[in-house]
Design a protein around this motif. Sequence first.
Motif, PDB file in Angstrom:
ATOM      1  N   LEU A 124     -15.894  12.551   5.374  1.00 37.79           N
ATOM      2  CA  LEU A 124     -14.427  13.034   5.693  1.00 37.79           C
ATOM      3  C   LEU A 124     -13.617  13.990   6.413  1.00 37.79           C
ATOM      4  O   LEU A 124     -12.631  13.548   6.407  1.00 37.79           O
TER       5      LEU A 124
ATOM      6  N   GLU B  45     -11.122  16.452   0.608  1.00 39.37           N
ATOM      7  CA  GLU B  45     -11.856  15.602   0.751  1.00 39.37           C
ATOM      8  C   GLU B  45     -13.113  14.730   0.774  1.00 39.37           C
ATOM      9  O   GLU B  45     -13.628  13.948   1.774  1.00 39.37           O
TER      10      GLU B  45
ATOM     11  N   GLY C 191     -12.323   2.107   3.146  1.00 39.45           N
ATOM     12  CA  GLY C 191     -11.239   2.597   2.640  1.00 39.45           C
ATOM     13  C   GLY C 191      -9.623   2.847   3.791  1.00 39.45           C
ATOM     14  O   GLY C 191      -9.098   2.652   3.440  1.00 39.45           O
ATOM     15  N   LEU C 192     -10.284   3.236   4.440  1.00 42.91           N
ATOM     16  CA  LEU C 192      -9.323   3.918   5.895  1.00 42.91           C
ATOM     17  C   LEU C 192      -8.778   2.610   6.314  1.00 42.91           C
ATOM     18  O   LEU C 192      -7.905   2.186   6.101  1.00 42.91           O
TER      19      LEU C 192
ATOM     20  N   LEU D 263      -7.342   9.083   1.755  1.00 41.01           N
ATOM     21  CA  LEU D 263      -6.683  10.067   2.787  1.00 41.01           C
ATOM     22  C   LEU D 263      -5.829   9.051   3.769  1.00 41.01           C
ATOM     23  O   LEU D 263      -5.183   9.787   4.375  1.00 41.01           O
ATOM     24  N   SER D 264      -6.447   7.746   4.159  1.00 35.95           N
ATOM     25  CA  SER D 264      -5.598   7.221   4.853  1.00 35.95           C
ATOM     26  C   SER D 264      -3.582   6.752   4.164  1.00 35.95           C
ATOM     27  O   SER D 264      -3.372   6.380   5.317  1.00 35.95           O
ATOM     28  N   LEU D 265      -3.209   6.635   3.393  1.00 33.63           N
ATOM     29  CA  LEU D 265      -2.701   7.225   2.953  1.00 33.63           C
ATOM     30  C   LEU D 265      -1.645   8.583   2.687  1.00 33.63           C
ATOM     31  O   LEU D 265      -0.231   8.402   2.212  1.00 33.63           O
TER      32      LEU D 265
ATOM     33  N   SER E  71     -16.571   6.609  -2.507  1.00 27.90           N
ATOM     34  CA  SER E  71     -15.859   6.444  -0.684  1.00 27.90           C
ATOM     35  C   SER E  71     -14.645   5.604  -0.357  1.00 27.90           C
ATOM     36  O   SER E  71     -13.893   6.546  -0.175  1.00 27.90           O
ATOM     37  N   ALA E  72     -14.577   4.314  -1.266  1.00 21.97           N
ATOM     38  CA  ALA E  72     -13.321   4.244  -0.729  1.00 21.97           C
ATOM     39  C   ALA E  72     -12.256   4.255  -1.428  1.00 21.97           C
ATOM     40  O   ALA E  72     -11.391   4.397  -1.135  1.00 21.97           O
TER      41      ALA E  72
ATOM     42  N   LEU F  20      -4.019   8.259  11.527  1.00 23.45           N
ATOM     43  CA  LEU F  20      -5.339   7.140  12.109  1.00 23.45           C
ATOM     44  C   LEU F  20      -4.296   5.390  11.909  1.00 23.45           C
ATOM     45  O   LEU F  20      -4.663   4.407  12.685  1.00 23.45           O
TER      46      LEU F  20
ATOM     47  N   ARG G 177       0.740  -1.266   0.132  1.00 21.89           N
ATOM     48  CA  ARG G 177      -0.044   0.140  -0.203  1.00 21.89           C
ATOM     49  C   ARG G 177       0.730   1.513   0.320  1.00 21.89           C
ATOM     50  O   ARG G 177       0.772   2.715  -0.451  1.00 21.89           O
TER      51      ARG G 177
ATOM     52  N   GLY H  35     -18.078   2.049   2.680  1.00 19.36           N
ATOM     53  CA  GLY H  35     -17.106   2.577   1.561  1.00 19.36           C
ATOM     54  C   GLY H  35     -15.882   3.375   2.426  1.00 19.36           C
ATOM     55  O   GLY H  35     -15.167   3.104   2.318  1.00 19.36           O
ATOM     56  N   VAL H  36     -16.257   4.497   3.089  1.00 21.51           N
ATOM     57  CA  VAL H  36     -15.383   4.822   3.933  1.00 21.51           C
ATOM     58  C   VAL H  36     -14.525   3.950   4.471  1.00 21.51           C
ATOM     59  O   VAL H  36     -13.465   4.273   4.932  1.00 21.51           O
TER      60      VAL H  36
ATOM     61  N   ALA I 129     -11.248   7.890   0.745  1.00 22.95           N
ATOM     62  CA  ALA I 129     -10.556   6.824   1.989  1.00 22.95           C
ATOM     63  C   ALA I 129      -9.509   6.206   1.310  1.00 22.95           C
ATOM     64  O   ALA I 129      -9.316   7.241   2.498  1.00 22.95           O
ATOM     65  N   ILE I 130      -9.471   5.723   0.625  1.00 24.18           N
ATOM     66  CA  ILE I 130      -7.505   5.304   0.706  1.00 24.18           C
ATOM     67  C   ILE I 130      -6.531   6.292   0.612  1.00 24.18           C
ATOM     68  O   ILE I 130      -5.920   5.885   1.546  1.00 24.18           O
TER      69      ILE I 130
ATOM     70  N   ILE J 200       1.626   2.904  -3.010  1.00 31.48           N
ATOM     71  CA  ILE J 200       0.508   3.680  -4.196  1.00 31.48           C
ATOM     72  C   ILE J 200       1.407   5.737  -3.654  1.00 31.48           C
ATOM     73  O   ILE J 200       0.886   6.395  -2.939  1.00 31.48           O
TER      74      ILE J 200
END
Lengths: 338, 229
Positions: B40, A321, B81-82, A100-102, A93-94, B54, A70, B77-78, A97-98, A73
């Motif tokens: 978000l 975001e 993803g998170l 944001l998390s990365l 959404s996913a 996180l 991950r 979905g969020v 969010a990915i 990326i």
Amino acid sequence: MRVLGIETSCDETGVALYDGELGLMAHSLYSQAHIHAEYGGVVPEIASRDHVRKLIPLLDECLREAACGRSDIDGVAYTAGPGLVGALLVGASAGRAIALSLNVPAVAVHHMEGHLLAPLLEPNPPEFPFVALLVSGGHSMLVEVAAIGEYRVLGETRDDAAGEAFDKTAKLLGLGYPGGPALAIAAESGDPDKFSFPRPMTDRPGLEFSFSGLKTHTRNLWHKHSNEDNAQADIAAGFQKAVVDTLVIKCRRAMQQTRCGHLVIAGGVGANLQLREALSRAGRKYGWGVSYPRIEFCTDNGAMIAFAGYHRLLAGQFESEVILAKPRWPMKDLGTLR
Amino acid sequence: MSELLAIETSAEACSVALHIGGETRERFVHAPMRHAELLLPAVQSLLADAGLPLKRLEAIAFGRGPGSFTSLRIGIGVVQGLAWGADLPVVPVSSLAATAQQAADYSSAEHERICVALDARMQEVYFCEFLADGEGIVRRVSEERVCSPAAVGTDPDQPFIAVGNGFERYEELQQLATKASASCVDAWPRAGAIIKLALDWLQSHDPLPPARAQPVYIRNNVAVKPTAD
Ligand SMILES: Nc1ncnc2c1ncn2[C@@H]1O[C@H](COP(=O)(O)OP(=O)(O)OP(=O)(O)O)[C@@H](O)[C@H]1O
Ligand SMILES: [Mg+2]
């Protein structure tokens, strides 16, 4: 830069990794077509539900295939439209969010830009400018592509999209869903000249399409001849030839009008072998280069989204975001890269 | 000390909570149809204010429904993803239980059934009954279901608390609510309650991998297959 692409606009869940130096590293796809087949068309709620189930397993598979982690990326591209809003929202959404998390940028990709650029994923990609024939389930258009992000729509359909016409005709002939591939197979054993079909909108100038008249003509033929031997195959073959001829005529006009030297075919109907052959023949005859994506990248996939997103991210584009899903998103509203 | 993030988007409200250092901070807005826009940024600011990356979380808890399909899937979905991006496990919590927990937190009445009815549109409600245990955590005492307001079949002669907008939006349930010992029709599932229930769940379960962040819809008859003509 390495970009994760996510596509969930309709009934295919697609995930891919595209790297600026290595090219396409991996892509994973799950098609729900067999589920919707039982309903005779895409059921939006069922599509959304299935995307939520399939997305994470596909992400895992894609990373495994690319043998990367991950943390490798550098950006995330997700399809933001056009498409089914509930389905789009799953990937959006996913995907957002990915990113944001990365802690990497995310970009909202236009699905049709994805289709349009898919031929550039192949070896020896076409050079700019070129004309693209975009023929999919929801769209039929001719677009002049000056550069990535610089699109001029030359003509669009006034009613049904080419893929939609294939799907509806296949349904009429009892060939099931999705109709395009089924109709193409049925046509193989038919005589395309047994019945006569119109070549819609070819008798007047312009680059617009219309397939609804052809659909009506086909319905009338079927009602009259359905109990004759081989009528299904003959009508399928005649219909397919009419669509292919019409598209070839329009492409030729677009090439003359723009004086472009290269034609690109994209979108699900681009998987049609008769169309590919006919356009290749026309290219040889009139001296244009002709490119297509590989068959599996004609229909929806994550690779084209990763690729389009890569170029937008590279140009410095990214979004806040906010999760973007735009079920209707005219191509003319698509921003350029500068 | 376990740090948890919680996300709840199954109804008209959008809320996010962070459990850190033994206390829970929550962001809550009633904003129908605005989950995609608000969720978000709320997650981002809650984490930033706490100075918590996180990756340091133990898990992400989420309201798994039932509720509005689209907003529910935005939240999930969020969460997917998170959780996938930060390699974190997830904890599913019933959104009806989270709504009931609201009522349990505000009323001290023990041994009183908490009946939750949330509007499911199409003249139906999502319905379930709960009892608070000695710790004040709600426990389900009936099946979660979707049914017409007339069919909730709860015993009006046993003391109960009426919770959720179903008791306000449907006449049959308005009448039922008049027999309740208390009612709280404007309670929404909230992320703060999700945290509380998730902490309880984690005492006896391991959190789940990201792919298990999945909605529970209850309403599953969403399309009819055409019959051959
Ligand atoms: N071999 C084929 N011959 C003709 N049509 C085909 C063939 N294969 C696929 N199609 C058609 O392509 C369409 C699917 O393409 P695609 O996935 O690009 O469309 P979509 O994503 O549904 O629509 P859009 O991209 O416009 O939103 C369907 O209409 C299908 O019938
Ligand atoms: Mg498509």
